[in-house]
Design a protein around this motif. Structure first.
Motif: not given
Length: 421
Positions: A340-360
């Motif tokens: 589900x998307x909540x699990x995916x978002x939790x895994x995304x939000x801990x990543x340090x990829x603020x300058x990578x457009x695909x992260x956003x």
């Protein structure tokens, strides 16, 4: 009757092999390129009247070598140059032996990708010497002025000359790391063709073709290297979707929305065969795992048939081998499809990829699926600000605007692109 365009195509195909042989014979990249160009000029003058020789490749190498001897003889001064002319005159047969050609191609690949050169120089030199692309074509592909690319090539060749970079295939413990660099250069060329980093178009087909051609060459020259096969399989499977990845006006089409009937079944079959060969070797590497992920995607006749659990497991293996934030981002999208998307978002939000457009972009898709539209719009805008490709910017803008109407589901990712192209 042989047309000039046909002669040009033959020289494009044979350029890398010819230069590879002549670099060893002449001891100079510049001299080898000049000799091949002289042979091309002579072919243009002769072949329209005489027709193609029985072996165009052999003719090019022999003629280029003879033109190099003529040039050296004209310019020779001192014992060293005269001795070089004598040595070349005594080397009549070795230049056109098949085994020697293959050995020299492999040497040239490793020379172009020597660690003494930075990655930009490695890519430029590989495309120039092994693919036969002109300086103008390479400059256009990477959106830099032609004089800039010309200077980059001159500096790269000068560094090889001045640093006495050995023209050889590395051995022993040195080989795995150097091979990794070679494969990385080829994949970088492919990725720039598959999803251009800037400019109006999403795809640069000539770079995709050249990368696949180089991938095939490396597999032919090093058939026992599983990661070389893995890279070729990955590029074939990704390239199989090329026709379905854009709209008629050049717009981006996500994997989940592509017409799978337009996928190239021939490339899929070849890529999947290579993946199976890699699996039998049981020596998994990053390219092999990415190829396996894309093989799973290519097995699905419809997006809803995709085996996301298998993809998630493969990403787990890839993350263990390459624990990078980008791999973790890809895994997070697969996790969202499974849990589900909540699990995916939790895994995304801990990543340090603020300058990578695909992260956003990934965050935006997950937020949108969770009904957090305002945050999703902000994430789409953040992604839009971080890509220089106009097709991608237009797509992200449309996604942000669409939140005022209805929100579609999650996008299915590819192995190297969590936004799913």
């Amino acid at each position: 009757m042989v047309h000039i365009s046909e002669i040009g195509q033959i020289f494009r195909e044979e350029y890398g092999r010819s230069v590879a042989v002549l670099v060893r014979v002449l001891g100079s990249i510049d001299a080898a390129e000049d000799a091949v160009q002289d042979a091309f000029t002579e072919a243009v003058a002769r072949w329209p009247d005489t027709g193609l020789p029985p072996s165009p490749a052999g003719w090019i190498i022999t003629t280029a070598r003879n033109r190099a001897i003529d040039r050296l003889r004209r310019e020779a001064s001192g014992r060293e140059k005269l001795a070089r002319v004598a040595l070349l005159q005594g080397d009549e047969t070795e230049a056109i032996e098949v085994d020697t050609v293959e050995d020299n191609q492999l040497r040239l690949i490793f020379t172009c990708c020597h660690p003494a050169l930075n990655r930009a120089a490695q890519v430029a030199l590989t495309l120039k010497l092994l693919s036969g692309l002109t300086t103008a074509e390479i400059a256009h592909a990477f959106l830099v002025p032609e004089p800039t690319m010309a200077q980059r090539l001159v500096r790269a060749k000068g560094k090889i000359r001045d640093a006495h970079v050995p023209y050889r295939v590395p051995t022993g413990a040195e080989l795995p790391e150097r091979l990794k660099s070679v494969l990385a250069v080829v994949y970088l060329v492919f990725n720039e063709g598959y999803a251009a980093s800037s400019g109006a178009g999403l795809v640069r087909e000539n770079l995709c073709r050249e990368a696949v051609r180089l991938g095939r060459l490396i597999v032919d020259l090093m058939p026992d290297e599983p990661e070389a096969k893995g890279l070729l399989a990955l590029m074939l499977l990704l390239d199989s979707r090329r026709a379905a990845r854009t709209t008629p006006d050049g717009g981006l089409v996500l994997l989940a929305d592509q017409d799978r009937g337009r996928w190239d079944t021939r490339l899929i079959a070849e890529g999947q065969l290579l993946v199976r060969q890699c699996l039998k070797r049981n020596q998994p590497g990053p390219y092999q795992l990415q190829a396996a992920i894309n093989a799973v995607h290519s097995d699905a006749a419809r997006p809803e048939d995709t085996d996301w659990r298998q993809i998630l497991a493969l990403y787990g293996q890839l993350l263990a081998l390459e624990p990078t934030p980008v791999v973790a981002l890809n895994r997070a999208v697969a996790l969202a499809e499974v849990e589900g998307p909540a699990a995916g978002l939790a895994a995304v939000d801990v990543l340090e990829l603020g300058n990578y457009y695909l992260f956003h972009a990934v965050r935006a898709d997950l937020l949108r699926h969770l009904g957090r539209d305002d945050e999703a719009v902000a994430a789409y805008r953040a992604a839009q600000a971080r890509t220089a490709n106009e097709a991608e910017r237009d797509f992200l803008d449309a996604r942000a605007r669409a939140l005022t109407t209805t929100a579609p589901g999650l996008a299915a990712p590819t192995s190297d692109d969590p936004h799913g192209r």
